[in-house]
Scaffold this active site. Sequence first.
Site, mmCIF file in Angstrom:
data_model
loop_
_atom_site.group_PDB
_atom_site.id
_atom_site.type_symbol
_atom_site.label_atom_id
_atom_site.label_comp_id
_atom_site.label_asym_id
_atom_site.label_seq_id
_atom_site.Cartn_x
_atom_site.Cartn_y
_atom_site.Cartn_z
ATOM 1 N N SER A 124 -26.691 -37.443 7.947
ATOM 2 C CA SER A 124 -27.395 -36.442 8.750
ATOM 3 C C SER A 124 -27.430 -36.873 10.202
ATOM 4 C CB SER A 124 -28.823 -36.319 8.219
ATOM 5 O OG SER A 124 -29.624 -35.615 9.139
ATOM 6 N N TYR A 148 -37.303 -40.252 5.238
ATOM 7 C CA TYR A 148 -36.077 -39.530 4.890
ATOM 8 C C TYR A 148 -34.909 -40.054 5.733
ATOM 9 C CZ TYR A 148 -32.462 -35.961 5.029
ATOM 10 O OH TYR A 148 -31.244 -35.330 5.009
ATOM 11 N N LYS A 152 -31.204 -42.191 4.821
ATOM 12 C CA LYS A 152 -29.826 -41.863 5.227
ATOM 13 C C LYS A 152 -29.193 -43.053 5.950
ATOM 14 C CE LYS A 152 -29.599 -37.825 3.491
ATOM 15 N NZ LYS A 152 -28.781 -37.616 2.318
HETATM 16 P P1 NAD Z 1 -30.596 -29.344 -1.829
HETATM 17 O O1 NAD Z 1 -31.957 -29.868 -2.140
HETATM 18 O O2 NAD Z 1 -30.369 -27.886 -1.915
HETATM 19 O O3 NAD Z 1 -29.507 -30.088 -2.746
HETATM 20 C C1 NAD Z 1 -29.689 -31.423 -3.193
HETATM 21 C C2 NAD Z 1 -29.472 -31.395 -4.707
HETATM 22 O O4 NAD Z 1 -29.620 -32.730 -5.207
HETATM 23 C C3 NAD Z 1 -30.495 -30.521 -5.445
HETATM 24 O O5 NAD Z 1 -29.804 -29.624 -6.284
HETATM 25 C C4 NAD Z 1 -31.324 -31.513 -6.251
HETATM 26 O O6 NAD Z 1 -31.762 -30.970 -7.481
HETATM 27 C C5 NAD Z 1 -30.335 -32.652 -6.433
HETATM 28 N N1 NAD Z 1 -30.935 -33.976 -6.643
HETATM 29 C C6 NAD Z 1 -31.921 -34.571 -5.934
HETATM 30 N N2 NAD Z 1 -32.164 -35.794 -6.430
HETATM 31 C C7 NAD Z 1 -31.329 -35.982 -7.478
HETATM 32 C C8 NAD Z 1 -31.104 -37.035 -8.391
HETATM 33 N N3 NAD Z 1 -31.820 -38.156 -8.354
HETATM 34 N N4 NAD Z 1 -30.165 -36.882 -9.346
HETATM 35 C C9 NAD Z 1 -29.421 -35.743 -9.431
HETATM 36 N N5 NAD Z 1 -29.591 -34.713 -8.596
HETATM 37 C C10 NAD Z 1 -30.538 -34.830 -7.625
HETATM 38 O O7 NAD Z 1 -30.219 -29.894 -0.370
HETATM 39 P P2 NAD Z 1 -28.980 -29.545 0.557
HETATM 40 O O8 NAD Z 1 -29.523 -28.868 1.763
HETATM 41 O O9 NAD Z 1 -27.904 -28.932 -0.204
HETATM 42 O O10 NAD Z 1 -28.580 -31.014 1.016
HETATM 43 C C11 NAD Z 1 -27.572 -31.765 0.353
HETATM 44 C C12 NAD Z 1 -27.497 -33.135 0.980
HETATM 45 O O11 NAD Z 1 -27.244 -33.006 2.379
HETATM 46 C C13 NAD Z 1 -28.790 -33.945 0.847
HETATM 47 O O12 NAD Z 1 -28.454 -35.298 0.612
HETATM 48 C C14 NAD Z 1 -29.428 -33.801 2.205
HETATM 49 O O13 NAD Z 1 -30.248 -34.904 2.529
HETATM 50 C C15 NAD Z 1 -28.205 -33.743 3.109
HETATM 51 N N6 NAD Z 1 -28.460 -33.047 4.381
HETATM 52 C C16 NAD Z 1 -28.974 -31.781 4.365
HETATM 53 C C17 NAD Z 1 -29.238 -31.133 5.567
HETATM 54 C C18 NAD Z 1 -29.851 -29.749 5.581
HETATM 55 O O14 NAD Z 1 -30.384 -29.350 6.611
HETATM 56 N N7 NAD Z 1 -29.772 -28.971 4.516
HETATM 57 C C19 NAD Z 1 -28.956 -31.776 6.790
HETATM 58 C C20 NAD Z 1 -28.413 -33.055 6.766
HETATM 59 C C21 NAD Z 1 -28.166 -33.692 5.544
#
Ligand code: NAD
Length: 336
Positions: A124, A148, A152
């Site tokens: 991120s 958080y 990362k």
């Molecule tokens: P999201 O919450 O929609 O997707 C994450 C998925 O991981 C979910 O389906 C959740 O059920 C699953 N999950 C969480 N912990 C788990 C575990 N221990 N075992 C198995 N599954 C697990 O989030 P997103 O927005 O799709 O983000 C995906 C990734 O991108 C994340 O790592 C997030 O930190 C990173 N990210 C997101 C953003 C954003 O703004 N959306 C920005 C930067 C980074």
Amino acid sequence: MNLLITGGTGYIGSHTVVELLKLGHDVAIVDNLANSSTQVLPRIEQITGLSPRFIEADICDRAAMDKVFSENAIDAVIHFAGLKAVGESNDIPLSYYHNNVSGTVTLLEVMAEHKVKNIVFSSSATVYGENNQSPLVETMPTSATNPYGQTKLMIEHILFDLAKSDPEWSIACLRYFNPIGAHESGLIGENPNGIPNNLLPYVAQVAVGRLAQLQIFGDDYDTIDGTGVRDYIHVVDLALGHVKALESLDKIDGCQAINLGTGNGTSVLQIVEQFKQTAERDIPYQIAPRRAGDIATVFANAELANNLLGWQAERGLVEMITDTWRWQSQNPNGFE
Ligand code: NAD
Ligand code: UDP
């Protein structure tokens, strides 16, 4: 390729799975459904005519992960699974460190045991911390201001150390800026639990009448109109960035951090104005105090992704907001 997508039923994961299936990859998803639902799976099938294999499992569960790798011949992993709410991470830091950091270490150990050494990781822009000036470049110093962000950053350090220790690993740490938008079909999109923390889902829920008004966190920043500026990127562009990263893993020496952003900044008021025009709805808002930890301006230098991956974002703000609105208005209660 045979791919394992952790967190593949989530927001970014589901859009990436669609693009991978369309290209003919074999996709298995592992997700514990902590922040998503299996209702996304028939939608993925409706879009692509194909269904990924779904395994309900936790990445922290070593035995379950070992079984996944024993039963599927995996070539590479895209690792989205993680908890992602900044505010919540201040309240339950141990859950974040356990789930995100320990979960990733478990995943990496199982991958190493099964000799799968290709991984694309969801990092991120939060790892740039508060002290760098945008446009943010991959070589700038990193830091974190909340648990958080720490997770990362720690995972990035773990991945760099791992690549240094064993040249067989190829690792891309993709530093996302602000993913918004939805698939153009309106069938999949972001489906936050409870009241959204992020700007776009909040604005969309105000537009659809689920929330009364937006609070704009500060209008006295040193920006074009005083409100915070971010680099919003269409989730489908982001998904395509993962495809390019996968295809480029053999060109990556060790572990490489790569920004996925557009290189453009947009203010909160500009987002509100564009949403009003697109949705043809009023978006009532109130100026509220600045949110703790927010900085004025964040946008990417997106040159490395272009040079190394041959990727750049193609979709502009109007398309991002049009697709967000289509998803929200066709699915006012998410996947329910
Ligand atoms: P999201 O919450 O929609 O997707 C994450 C998925 O991981 C979910 O389906 C959740 O059920 C699953 N999950 C969480 N912990 C788990 C575990 N221990 N075992 C198995 N599954 C697990 O989030 P997103 O927005 O799709 O983000 C995906 C990734 O991108 C994340 O790592 C997030 O930190 C990173 N990210 C997101 C953003 C954003 O703004 N959306 C920005 C930067 C980074
Ligand atoms: N923001 C806002 N009201 C909200 C949510 C966010 O004014 O209800 C602002 C926030 O201060 C920031 C921008 O919108 O300037 C993007 O916030 P978001 O939480 O979506 O992303 P991040 O700050 O993590 O980049």
